[in-house]
Design an enzyme around this catalytic site. Structure first.
Site, PDB file in Angstrom:
ATOM      1  N   LEU A 230       0.922  -1.507  -0.560  1.00  9.40           N
ATOM      2  CA  LEU A 230       0.295   0.043  -0.146  1.00  9.40           C
ATOM      3  C   LEU A 230       1.415   1.053  -0.369  1.00  9.40           C
ATOM      4  CD1 LEU A 230      -3.462   1.304   0.020  1.00  9.40           C
ATOM      5  CD2 LEU A 230      -2.055   1.253   3.310  1.00  9.40           C
ATOM      6  N   ASP A 231       0.899   2.484  -0.632  1.00  5.07           N
ATOM      7  CA  ASP A 231       1.440   3.670  -1.127  1.00  5.07           C
ATOM      8  C   ASP A 231       3.319   3.346  -0.926  1.00  5.07           C
ATOM      9  OD1 ASP A 231      -1.485   4.681  -0.750  1.00  5.07           O
ATOM     10  OD2 ASP A 231      -0.809   5.012   1.170  1.00  5.07           O
ATOM     11  N   GLU A 232       2.796   2.280  -1.771  1.00  5.63           N
ATOM     12  CA  GLU A 232       4.604   2.163  -1.967  1.00  5.63           C
ATOM     13  C   GLU A 232       4.873   1.674  -3.148  1.00  5.63           C
ATOM     14  OE1 GLU A 232       7.140   2.742   0.292  1.00  5.63           O
ATOM     15  OE2 GLU A 232       5.709   3.114   1.642  1.00  5.63           O
TER      16      GLU A 232
END
Lengths: 287, 287, 287, 287
Positions: A230-232
């Site tokens: 996530l978000d990476e």
């Protein structure tokens, strides 16, 4: 400035002679290079090139096929990953949204203004709220609610919709749901997300409040490809703006919204103009 | 623009009438307010004010003492923390450095150019490298080496030097050493550090290489007060600049150096001009 | 990242086949292209390319001559202007300054830090003020005063100095004198100047005071090549920073100084790394 | 953060005691100062203050009148210009537009999102083009065409509309018409305009093409009050973004549109929140 008829992107590990070979091939095909960008990541030992070119005369589908085959042959010889896009086949983009209107309406407004050269055949939300706003602008709105415990089902319905609409790119325009690893897998480097960014980073709930409490002097927004992490995923576009102690939490939210609009729109523009090459966990953005 | 004779900073929880009381007091003292900034943190229930003012005539030391006492009385009545600084008593600043010259030499250059209204009686380093550069600019350079296992001793020598020189502010101009909790404790909100900032943040070694590998599109620098929690103290100043895939690790380092100079200089300037009020883990910076 | 052994810049009007020809030639010469940038100005009908490349083995001066001749032949065939620079022949840069130290000392500091890959054999000023600062950093300082009415003489002495030192680039680091058309003519696209920039622009004396009186919200700095038309030559680098009503004239000056340092240093870096192609009254900066 | 019940702005030449007097008055009235900003322009000899405050209890119209009278008395004593605004009487804003939709639609979207605390009773255009877009968002659209030679008539019709709607602020959202001096006069400091800004400035037609031809590295947008002197009124907000040789004229236009939206929205927000004090040809913006 003439519009390119085609955009070729290549990525490979060997480059001695490769630049010359690609240039020669396009020359022999009667191509005229409008713009070429290249980049070498010396650490990774990788070479990247993006070429916009035109060809003389009207091309029939079989011309295009033949040219694609020749380019493919050359690229395969050099063991390069490659991608050739013809102008006139705009990407089909789906917006996934929730109740937060600002990114969705901004993308639709830019699309209507001719700023985004794509098609937007569908806007999907897990809430009904934006239906009227979206439909009266002339776009199709589909409500795919997510009852508790039926995330899997909802994602399967989403997947079906995206397939039906032959979607090339999914844009999470403040979708506010975490997509499952299963859903994300087949959409590698084809889902763009937008999220706020702070220095330092704040994990957990209510990041604006955390940023306010920490007295940050800058706030930002990042658009990236979605991965299982996530978000990476690989970063495509970022921007920041200055804030001070006199900005309330509401001011931070407002300023972040302004950033998110512009950052997401730039990421989408770069995707549909074939300006991004993702590799490993990063991107080359030729803009 | 007349220079202020004094700067008063107050922080308190009750404010009804407080603004009027401070204004009245300064008026009765014959003071002329040149500039006043205030701020309320509604979440924390705190009121902040910074007032620059002049007084008529030449003040003797006993005048100043009397005025300070009156202000203190008013502030104490309102249970406010307060701080009064008279012009003409510039802050004494120590630079702690290592081998990285850019921040140290930049601060010295600004000081010589009259941009930083402080004294810099000493530059201390755990390396001898910058001695010539610093001394030939007319500043005192002290080499306090740190042999293995004697960090405690070295910090005690540092502490003694800082006391001898009556230092008000310690600036870590790329000092590259982690100060112990014992050392830091008595210097609360009086040690400024500078470090690079990335979105997302990269912990561990070689952050520039990590940022390069992650393909960040922005790099930044943050100056903050040092607390026991490394790199996590109240933020004073931040700035960023745009980067792209075509920036090598060396380019990131160079761009970050440019940011670090300006960010640290601004943080130091705000400190010596009494523009910062720290509370909790954040700051109000009246600039 | 390997350092390029050579940088080739070309500018021409015909491009079909040209890209392929240059790529082929470098391939035949055993060259390895590290980085290539190109650009087309469709309005002007001009094509620009900058190629960094390495060649195998150690090259003797006669190898270099032969390679240069071959490249020249190809470029001449396409009627292109071209320029080939070998690594290891750093540009020789002269700084012209007055009493304002900030840009001069900043460039010297960057040079010493290894940030600017050039030689700086001479610093010339029409004032004696900076002599000590410059010489103790190990640079040669020459005072060429300008008595009233002898501008012509002084410029001839300047010209002789620049020739003696085989200067490639003259940097006006706040020189504060208008150079005559006669002096400027032979240095076309080889004199860089730095000046403040405001929105709107302010002509005449005391621009900072004018900017203050007009309440501008941004101030900037521009570095450009010097032409006969004062401050109107091709722009190389620009940057701005935000200001407000609370910035005094002195604050504007200080903020502008910070900008000027960074903007001028970037313009110089781009020049000595052969990143600039000037044409008409504009530049292409491949950075 | 509590919303202020009232905002008081004062501007005067005498200040010794004035700060105390205003603070005392608000204290006696039972006021609680939420935020106060002040500024002195030493060159002009002027003092500026903006105070947000709340009062206890519900205020009747006659309470408000009485309080206004008391404040007025104090301000008049000090010969100050003053302005008191009560919360709950939002400003009435008219948008004047032409065919360019981006600023108009952006302001309407922000208004609908609750970001702009004003009323927008009317959108007026000299073209019919945007009627559908505006009306389907629920706003009133009036087409006031301008036939050749009837500018005077058209402006009189505009003036009547603005009076009928009791307009406080006229926003030229890309209106593309020069308003006559007669029209502008009664609207002093109540018409906001937006225009592109370049460094250097380009007068005359097709500024984007001029900027492209000059190779500018930054483009900007400025929002200012309209005066008889076209594009030369007091500046309220400015911003810039970086461009390069690879930006086409169309890219400059697109980037400028993004700036214009944000810059104009900020100027409007500052106006309706009573954050601007204009004097001479400049502004103080307390933001």
């Amino acid at each position: 400035m003439p519009r390119p008829q085609a955009v070729l992107r290549v990525i490979g590990s060997d480059r001695a002679g490769l630049v010359a070979d690609v240039a020669n091939l396009l020359f022999r095909l009667g191509g005229n290079i409008l713009h070429a960008d290249d980049h070498i990541d010396f650490e990774a030992g990788l070479f990247f090139q993006r070429v916009e070119f035109t060809l003389q005369g009207e091309l029939t589908p079989s011309d295009r096929e033949r040219i694609g085959a020749q380019i493919g042959q050359t690229c395969d010889q050099w063991k390069m990953r490659w991608d050739l896009r013809w102008h006139g086949a705009p990407r089909r983009v789906a917006l996934l949204t929730s109740k937060h209107a600002h990114c969705t309406l901004d993308l639709l407004a830019r699309h209507r203004a001719g700023e985004l050269a794509c098609e937007i055949p569908i806007v999907i939300s897990n809430h009904p709220d934006l239906e009227e706003e979206v439909t009266r602008r002339g776009y199709k709105y589909v409500h795919e609610p997510m009852a508790k415990g039926e995330k899997r089902d909802q994602e399967q319905r989403l997947q079906r919709r995206l397939e039906e609409e032959k979607i090339d790119l999914v844009v999470l325009a403040r979708y506010m749901q975490i997509l499952s690893t299963d859903f994300v897998a087949p959409w590698k480097e084809r889902i763009l997300n937008i999220h706020h960014s702070f220095l330092p980073a704040f994990a957990g709930a209510e990041p604006y409040k955390q940023a306010y409490r920490r007295g940050v002097k800058l706030i930002g927004a990042t658009s990236h490809f979605v991965t299982a992490d996530l978000d990476e995923g690989p970063i495509v576009w970022q921007d920041v703006t200055r804030v001070s102690h006199s900005d309330s939490v509401d001011d931070l939210v407002r300023k972040c919204r302004d950033l998110e609009r512009v950052v997401l729109a730039n990421a989408v523009r770069c995707f549909i103009e074939d300006r991004i090459i993702a590799y490993g966990n990063k991107t080359v953005v030729f803009d």
